[in-house]
Design an enzyme around this catalytic site. Structure first.
Site, PDB file in Angstrom:
ATOM      1  N   HIS A 240      -0.197 -12.123   1.604  1.00 40.46           N
ATOM      2  CA  HIS A 240      -0.944 -11.090   0.985  1.00 40.46           C
ATOM      3  C   HIS A 240      -1.561 -11.713  -0.277  1.00 40.46           C
ATOM      4  CE1 HIS A 240      -1.696  -6.578   0.030  1.00 40.46           C
ATOM      5  NE2 HIS A 240      -2.945  -7.286  -0.447  1.00 40.46           N
TER       6      HIS A 240
ATOM      7  N   TYR B 184       0.907  -1.034   0.051  1.00 37.76           N
ATOM      8  CA  TYR B 184       0.044  -0.084  -0.109  1.00 37.76           C
ATOM      9  C   TYR B 184       0.851   1.341   0.272  1.00 37.76           C
ATOM     10  CZ  TYR B 184      -3.990  -3.198   1.453  1.00 37.76           C
ATOM     11  OH  TYR B 184      -4.638  -4.195   1.609  1.00 37.76           O
TER      12      TYR B 184
END
Ligand code: SF4
Ligand code: SF4
Length: 359
Positions: A106, A52
């Site tokens: 992830h 991110y």
């Protein structure tokens, strides 16, 4: 606000947590204000990821003085042990902390990713070692492939799963969430409000009447997700302090939907976009090797299909997004990465056809 124990961990978390993809696009000043506000309100779970962009650094600005007030989670999208160890060290540095409460592999959504992370010298070895070293307390996994998440939950290695679940993405509620609950695996939910796009669609007009803007409200989308007793914590991603407060208020005083309300709400969502699988603005399709801002174009095109009265504005927006779709080399990498399996190239071509005209 009501709190839940996250699976069998010792983390007792508020029913909403702070998701931090949206703060990537915000200034540091604004992002830090949102994070402070979440903590001021008593929200005690913050989720980020190495992927991110600068979200970890922005959270770190707050963590340097308020680390003890929340459970902190990050993720690694790397698949080898060495890359994952390096990613974790970077996350700890960015977040200005020496441990994470939860560290997730992830987006384990495809077999090749599964094979890589569990191979010798794969990412899983690195997170186990980091746990033994006390750098992470619990290990979790995120993904968009529901059957694969079920297999991961069954393994007994993960304390928490993070899944996409909302009134338009119902698959997790059939088997995954009950399975996780039965195995004592905590359930975190991403995109409880469909990445915000549910509010920007149209409701087709009945019997020749004009279409109307969406009447779906954030309080209802959140209420829908929190009504599922198997959901421990839904991650909301406010872009403004006011949105953070709004989400807090909804979650703080929500009353669970009964089955009749739930079904009515699901039907109401389905009638918003009968034929078009939805881009959820998650950005996993990026980066594009040609630099095309894919997610922005996908959402623009989607809004165009739903909000035809926004044509002039959409054309202006299209011309601002560079490089142009013409730069696409047709490599297909974006479609491989898209968890919704959308036909991105076709949509981008259609967007160009319809929007690449003088305003
Ligand atoms: S197919 Fe086109 S848009 Fe998709 S990643 Fe490749 S170059 Fe970018
Ligand atoms: S196209 Fe797919 S990967 Fe890209 S933002 Fe939309 S849903 Fe996410």
């Amino acid at each position: 606000m009501e709190k839940r124990r996250l699976g069998q961990t010792d983390m007792v978390v508020t029913r909403i947590g702070l998701g931090t993809i949206p703060i990537i696009k915000e200034s540091k000043w604004r992002a830090v204000r949102i994070i402070h506000k979440a903590l001021d309100l008593g929200i005690n779970f913050i989720d980020t990821a190495r992927a991110y962009e600068d979200s970890e650094e922005k959270i770190g600005e707050v963590m340097k003085t308020r680390r003890s007030e929340c459970f902190l989670a990050s993720k690694s999208h790397f698949r080898t042990a060495s890359e994952t160890t390096e990613a974790l060290e970077t996350s700890l540095r960015n977040l200005q902390t020496d441990y994470l409460d939860l560290y997730m592999l992830h987006d384990i959504s495809a077999q090749d990713r599964w094979d890589l992370v569990f191979a010798p010298n794969g990412a899983f070895e690195a997170v186990k070692k980091a746990q033994q070293q006390g750098k992470i307390r619990y290990i979790g996994v995120s993904g968009h492939n529901v059957p694969m998440l079920m297999d991961l939950a069954r393994m007994g290695e993960f304390s928490v799963i993070l899944t996409c679940y909302n009134f338009m993405t119902l698959e997790p509620e059939y088997e995954l969430i009950p399975l996780a609950q039965s195995k004592g695996v905590g359930v975190l939910v991403m995109k409880p409000n469909v990445g915000g796009v549910a509010f920007r669609l149209i409701r087709p007009g009945k019997d020749g009447q004009e279409p109307q803007p969406s009447d779906i409200k954030p309080r209802d989308t959140l209420r829908f997700v929190l009504s599922n007793p198997g959901v421990d914590c839904a991650l909301v991603g406010p872009k403004r302090v006011g949105e953070m407060v709004e989400n807090y208020r909804f979650a703080n005083r929500f009353e669970p939907m009964d089955e009749t309300e739930r079904q009515k709400f699901i039907e109401s969502g389905q009638s918003l976009f009968p034929k078009m699988p939805l881009c959820q603005d998650c950005g996993y399709c990026e980066p594009c090797p040609a630099g095309i801002p894919i997610a922005k174009l996908m959402v623009l095109y989607q809004n165009l299909c739903r909000l035809f009265f926004e044509w002039p504005r959409s054309r202006k927006e299209y011309h601002k997004l560079q490089p142009d779709v013409a730069a696409c080399t047709d490599c297909g990498a974006c479609e491989e990465r898209c968890p919704q399996k959308l036909n991105i190239r076709e949509r981008l071509r259609n967007a160009k056809k319809r929007l690449d005209h003088p305003v």
